[in-house]
Design a protein around this motif. Sequence first.
Motif, short mmCIF file in Angstrom:
data_model
loop_
_atom_site.label_atom_id
_atom_site.label_comp_id
_atom_site.label_asym_id
_atom_site.label_seq_id
_atom_site.Cartn_x
_atom_site.Cartn_y
_atom_site.Cartn_z
N HIS A 147 -39.05 56.02 14.42
CA HIS A 147 -39.14 55.17 13.22
C HIS A 147 -40.08 54.02 13.56
CE1 HIS A 147 -35.75 57.31 11.47
NE2 HIS A 147 -35.26 57.30 12.69
N HIS A 148 -41.00 53.75 12.64
CA HIS A 148 -42.00 52.69 12.81
C HIS A 148 -41.88 51.81 11.57
CE1 HIS A 148 -45.90 50.84 13.68
NE2 HIS A 148 -46.37 51.24 12.51
N ALA A 180 -42.52 45.64 3.32
CA ALA A 180 -42.39 46.39 4.57
C ALA A 180 -42.84 47.83 4.36
CB ALA A 180 -40.95 46.37 5.06
N LEU A 181 -43.16 48.48 5.46
CA LEU A 181 -43.44 49.91 5.46
C LEU A 181 -42.51 50.54 6.48
CD1 LEU A 181 -45.25 52.24 4.43
CD2 LEU A 181 -46.65 51.86 6.47
N VAL A 182 -41.75 51.53 6.05
CA VAL A 182 -40.82 52.24 6.92
C VAL A 182 -41.33 53.67 7.03
CG1 VAL A 182 -38.43 52.96 7.25
CG2 VAL A 182 -38.93 50.79 6.09
N THR A 183 -41.71 54.06 8.24
CA THR A 183 -42.25 55.41 8.45
C THR A 183 -41.43 56.14 9.50
OG1 THR A 183 -43.80 54.68 10.16
CG2 THR A 183 -44.62 54.69 7.89
N THR A 184 -41.52 57.46 9.44
CA THR A 184 -40.99 58.30 10.51
C THR A 184 -42.14 59.16 11.02
OG1 THR A 184 -40.23 59.97 8.93
CG2 THR A 184 -38.62 58.37 9.68
N LEU A 185 -42.16 59.32 12.33
CA LEU A 185 -43.17 60.12 12.99
C LEU A 185 -42.48 61.12 13.91
CD1 LEU A 185 -44.41 56.82 13.17
CD2 LEU A 185 -46.38 58.34 13.15
N GLU A 186 -43.18 62.17 14.25
CA GLU A 186 -42.57 63.24 15.05
C GLU A 186 -42.16 62.78 16.45
OE1 GLU A 186 -44.89 66.84 15.11
OE2 GLU A 186 -45.11 66.83 12.93
N LYS A 187 -43.06 62.04 17.12
CA LYS A 187 -42.77 61.63 18.50
C LYS A 187 -43.42 60.27 18.78
CE LYS A 187 -46.47 64.71 20.12
NZ LYS A 187 -46.96 65.04 18.80
N THR A 209 -42.91 60.71 7.08
CA THR A 209 -42.54 60.00 5.85
C THR A 209 -43.09 58.59 5.88
OG1 THR A 209 -40.45 59.08 6.67
CG2 THR A 209 -40.34 61.28 5.66
N ALA A 210 -43.29 58.02 4.70
CA ALA A 210 -43.71 56.63 4.58
C ALA A 210 -43.10 56.08 3.30
CB ALA A 210 -45.23 56.51 4.54
N GLU A 211 -42.36 54.99 3.43
CA GLU A 211 -41.74 54.34 2.28
C GLU A 211 -42.13 52.86 2.29
OE1 GLU A 211 -37.41 53.09 0.41
OE2 GLU A 211 -37.49 54.15 2.31
#
Length: 99
Positions: free
Chosen positions: A3-4, A58-65, A42-44
């Motif tokens: 999560h970034h 804010a930006l809430v993202t998910t990345l694979e690794k 994902t990016a929210e």
Amino acid sequence: MVHHIVMWKFKPEIAEEQKPELKRAMKENLEGLVGKVPGLLTAEFVEEPLPSSTHDMALVTTLEKAEDVAVYGSHPAHVAVADTYVRPFVTERACLDYE
């Protein structure tokens, strides 16, 4: 999965009446990076934080690794969006990455 989360405040010179349109453009372009940047799942974009918040958006993202955070940060599509729709208008960037 990583999560970034990135948060910003608007620069003081940004007029209140500009902020909704700037947030709309940030949201559209940042969320539009999904499918363009390898590893970005994902990016929210959070454009209406609660009044208790310390930042304007804010930006809430998910990345694979974990390695994908650096790929995302330097990817030409991300750099173009950040340089056009985000960096000219914001200050006090805060970031948190976690697995």
